[in-house]
Design an enzyme around this catalytic site. Structure first.
Site, PDB file in Angstrom:
ATOM      1  N   CYS A 120      10.942   2.971   3.513  1.00 14.64           N
ATOM      2  CA  CYS A 120      11.921   1.919   3.790  1.00 14.64           C
ATOM      3  C   CYS A 120      12.922   2.339   4.866  1.00 14.64           C
ATOM      4  CB  CYS A 120      12.644   1.515   2.511  1.00 14.64           C
ATOM      5  SG  CYS A 120      13.799   2.742   1.937  1.00 14.64           S
ATOM      6  N   CYS A 151      16.170   2.272   4.784  1.00  8.55           N
ATOM      7  CA  CYS A 151      17.330   3.066   4.351  1.00  8.55           C
ATOM      8  C   CYS A 151      16.957   4.533   4.159  1.00  8.55           C
ATOM      9  CB  CYS A 151      18.008   2.471   3.122  1.00  8.55           C
ATOM     10  SG  CYS A 151      17.048   2.458   1.614  1.00  8.55           S
TER      11      CYS A 151
END
Length: 136
Positions: free
Chosen positions: A46, A48
């Site tokens: 992902c 993040c």
């Protein structure tokens, strides 16, 4: 599961920073409950993880006090190893990315995904460094 070619650079980023990849239940069981301090990063594809978690982990381990052992598992890849690592992180729910610090096999500090998303990498690194100062 993701194609290995996709996650290889994401894996390598932590390996280059001194983390050992744990790809089996046996490796997880040998690493996490060990004596001393162990820092575990649940890596992820992902955004993040790329923008916040991996940079924070790499910065934090440069702290003067740092864990004895740096290890990582990759969510969405070695399912059994990730599941086993997450068992050690209970009562926290499964989260990726995530970071956990263990001392003598006991979970002493946890950073879940919701604490990573939207926060600058340096803020997360500072949080980790404070935990390293306290426990390492």
């Amino acid at each position: 599961m993701y194609p290995e070619y996709l996650v290889a650079p994401m894996r390598q980023e932590l390996v280059d920073a001194g983390f050992q990849e744990l790809k089996s239940v046996e490796e997880v069981d040998a690493a996490i409950p060990a004596e001393g301090t162990v820092f575990v990063v649940v890596n992820s594809v992902c955004g993040c993880a790329a923008a916040n978690a991996r940079p924070a982990a790499k910065a934090a381990v440069k702290n003067e006090k740092h864990p004895d052992k740096l290890v990582t598992v990759f969510a969405g890849m070695e399912k059994d190893a990730v599941d086993k690592a997450r068992q050690y992180m209970l009562p926290y729910p499964p989260s990726s990315p995530a970071m956990a610090l263990f001392k003598d096999g006991k979970l002493v500090h946890m950073i879940e995904r919701h604490m990573i998303e939207g926060r600058p990498a340096q803020m997360i690194a500072d949080n980790l460094a404070a935990a390293f100062d306290e426990y390492c």
